[in-house]
Design an enzyme around this catalytic site. Structure first.
Site, short mmCIF file in Angstrom:
data_model
loop_
_atom_site.label_atom_id
_atom_site.label_comp_id
_atom_site.label_asym_id
_atom_site.label_seq_id
_atom_site.Cartn_x
_atom_site.Cartn_y
_atom_site.Cartn_z
N ASP A 1 -4.77 3.82 -1.85
CA ASP A 1 -5.86 4.18 -0.93
C ASP A 1 -6.38 5.58 -1.25
OD1 ASP A 1 -6.09 1.89 0.85
OD2 ASP A 1 -4.03 2.38 1.44
N MET B 1 -12.11 4.64 -0.52
CA MET B 1 -12.78 4.91 0.77
C MET B 1 -13.45 6.27 0.65
SD MET B 1 -9.73 3.39 3.10
CE MET B 1 -8.62 3.48 1.69
N GLY C 1 -9.04 4.22 7.04
CA GLY C 1 -8.72 5.64 7.20
C GLY C 1 -7.25 5.94 7.43
N PHE C 2 -6.55 5.00 8.05
CA PHE C 2 -5.15 5.28 8.40
C PHE C 2 -4.32 4.00 8.30
CE2 PHE C 2 -7.85 8.26 10.61
CZ PHE C 2 -7.27 9.49 10.29
N GLY C 3 -3.06 4.19 7.93
CA GLY C 3 -2.11 3.08 7.98
C GLY C 3 -1.57 2.93 9.39
N GLY C 4 -0.87 1.84 9.62
CA GLY C 4 -0.17 1.67 10.88
C GLY C 4 -1.02 1.33 12.08
N HIS D 1 -8.40 1.26 -3.90
CA HIS D 1 -9.33 1.03 -2.79
C HIS D 1 -9.99 2.37 -2.48
CE1 HIS D 1 -9.59 0.04 1.83
NE2 HIS D 1 -10.78 0.11 1.26
N ASP E 1 -6.81 -6.16 4.48
CA ASP E 1 -6.13 -4.86 4.43
C ASP E 1 -6.19 -4.21 5.80
OD1 ASP E 1 -5.10 -2.39 3.72
OD2 ASP E 1 -6.86 -1.76 2.56
N SER F 1 0.84 -1.19 0.00
CA SER F 1 0.00 0.00 0.00
C SER F 1 0.88 1.24 0.00
CB SER F 1 -0.90 0.01 1.23
OG SER F 1 -1.51 1.28 1.34
N MET G 1 -8.99 8.36 -0.29
CA MET G 1 -9.84 8.76 0.86
C MET G 1 -10.33 10.18 0.65
SD MET G 1 -7.64 7.32 4.06
CE MET G 1 -6.64 5.83 3.95
N GLY H 1 0.98 -2.05 4.13
CA GLY H 1 1.57 -0.72 4.00
C GLY H 1 2.83 -0.59 4.81
N SER H 2 2.68 -0.39 6.11
CA SER H 2 3.87 -0.16 6.94
C SER H 2 4.79 -1.37 6.99
CB SER H 2 3.47 0.29 8.35
OG SER H 2 2.22 -0.19 8.72
N GLY I 1 -3.02 -3.63 9.09
CA GLY I 1 -2.26 -4.33 10.11
C GLY I 1 -1.69 -5.67 9.65
N HIS J 1 -1.27 -1.16 -4.21
CA HIS J 1 -2.55 -0.80 -3.59
C HIS J 1 -2.60 0.71 -3.36
CE1 HIS J 1 -6.08 -1.73 -1.00
NE2 HIS J 1 -5.63 -0.78 -0.20
N MET K 1 -11.83 -5.58 5.65
CA MET K 1 -10.91 -4.66 6.35
C MET K 1 -10.55 -5.27 7.71
SD MET K 1 -10.27 -2.15 4.36
CE MET K 1 -9.32 -1.21 5.54
C1 DX5 Z 1 -6.32 1.79 5.63
C2 DX5 Z 1 -5.87 1.44 4.24
C3 DX5 Z 1 -4.77 0.47 4.17
C4 DX5 Z 1 -3.47 0.93 4.80
C5 DX5 Z 1 -2.87 -0.27 5.45
O1 DX5 Z 1 -7.56 2.40 5.58
O2 DX5 Z 1 -6.95 0.90 3.51
O3 DX5 Z 1 -4.52 0.07 2.82
O4 DX5 Z 1 -2.56 1.46 3.89
O5 DX5 Z 1 -1.75 0.13 6.15
P1 DX5 Z 1 -1.02 -0.84 7.16
O6 DX5 Z 1 -0.58 -2.04 6.40
O7 DX5 Z 1 0.12 -0.02 7.67
O8 DX5 Z 1 -2.02 -1.18 8.23
ZN ZN Z 2 -6.49 0.03 1.54
#
Ligand code: DX5
Ligand code: ZN
Length: 242
Positions: free
Chosen positions: A34, A67, A141-144, A65, A174, A8, A36, A196-197, A176, A32, A136
């Protein structure tokens, strides 16, 4: 179906997107993206112009994706731009059949995403309209964010629904997804992993993708659902694993 890994770019350096895409070009199956809108989720990222620009700089297929609210209006535009796969959220779509068909008509694969507490059963009749079902494993909404184990039972139920449907729909997770959680996802039924992370948070994104793939392949090979699917594909009479 073969394990799919999609880094991501939400966790990448947005000012160096072409380089960040290149860093995983040989290791990953998809990129991927994202999108938003600060309405469906409390965050604002990138939109169509950045996707159009990125498409000129990567050979990886884009897995967009969305959102966002009003996916019926926007999703076909991502497919028309050249995204290989476009996923809309069930919670945002008022006419999901129309949106998924419009994505297909524009030449892309169509995906439906469900938030962690959205049940999968009401969407069983929609499976014939999609190529990918995204569960999900964090609130979008957020990575990490930390992985939500509470989604694993739904993942098992979704795998059974998909198997009943012929097994040709990707089951994506998707949020964590990392070396610490990917095996649980694969064992429960996922075959498409967004990270992502876990990919861009370290020094070597390509090596991270390879490591995740190895873990996912090993875990899914020993999972009951995968053995059943392989047996069915080979025409053997085996237990479907439930
Ligand atoms: C969150 C995104 C994810 C995000 C995942 O809303 O849809 O794609 O990038 O990030 P990680 O892998 O760090 O949880
Ligand atoms: Zn995503």
């Amino acid at each position: 179906m073969a394990v799919q890994i999609a880094p991501s770019i939400l966790a990448a350096d947005f000012a160096r997107l072409a380089d960040e895409a290149q860093a995983v070009a040989d290791a990953a199956d998809w990129l991927h993206v994202d999108v938003m809108d600060n309405h469906f989720v409390p965050n604002l990222t990138i939109g169509l112009p950045v996707v159009e620009a990125l498409l000129k700089h990567t050979s990886l297929p884009l897995d967009c994706h969305l959102m966002i609210e009003d996916p019926e209006r926007w999703a076909p535009k991502y497919a028309e731009a050249g995204a290989a796969s476009v996923t809309i959220h069930a919670e945002a779509a008022h006419q999901p059949v129309r949106a998924l068909r419009a994505i297909h008509s524009a030449g892309a694969r169509a995906g439906l995403a469900l938030n962690p507490v959205t049940p999968v059963e009401p969407f069983e009749d929609l499976l014939g309209e999609m190529d990918l079902l995204l569960l999900m494993t964090v609130e979008p909404g957020f990575g990490g964010q930390p992985f939500l184990d509470m989604v694993l039972p739904k993942l098992r139920r979704a795998r059974r629904l998909v198997a009943r449907h012929g097994g040709s729909i990707w089951l994506q997770v998707d949020g964590g997804v990392s070396g610490a959680t990917i095996e649980r996802c694969a064992e429960a039924g996922a075959d498409f992993f967004v990270a992502g992370s876990a990919v861009y948070g370290g020094a070597d994104p390509a090596a991270a993708v390879a490591g995740l793939r190895e873990q996912a392949e090993r875990a899914s090979a020993s999972a009951g659902w995968a053995a059943g699917a392989a047996g069915a594909a080979a025409g053997r009479d085996v237990d479907s694993g439930g």
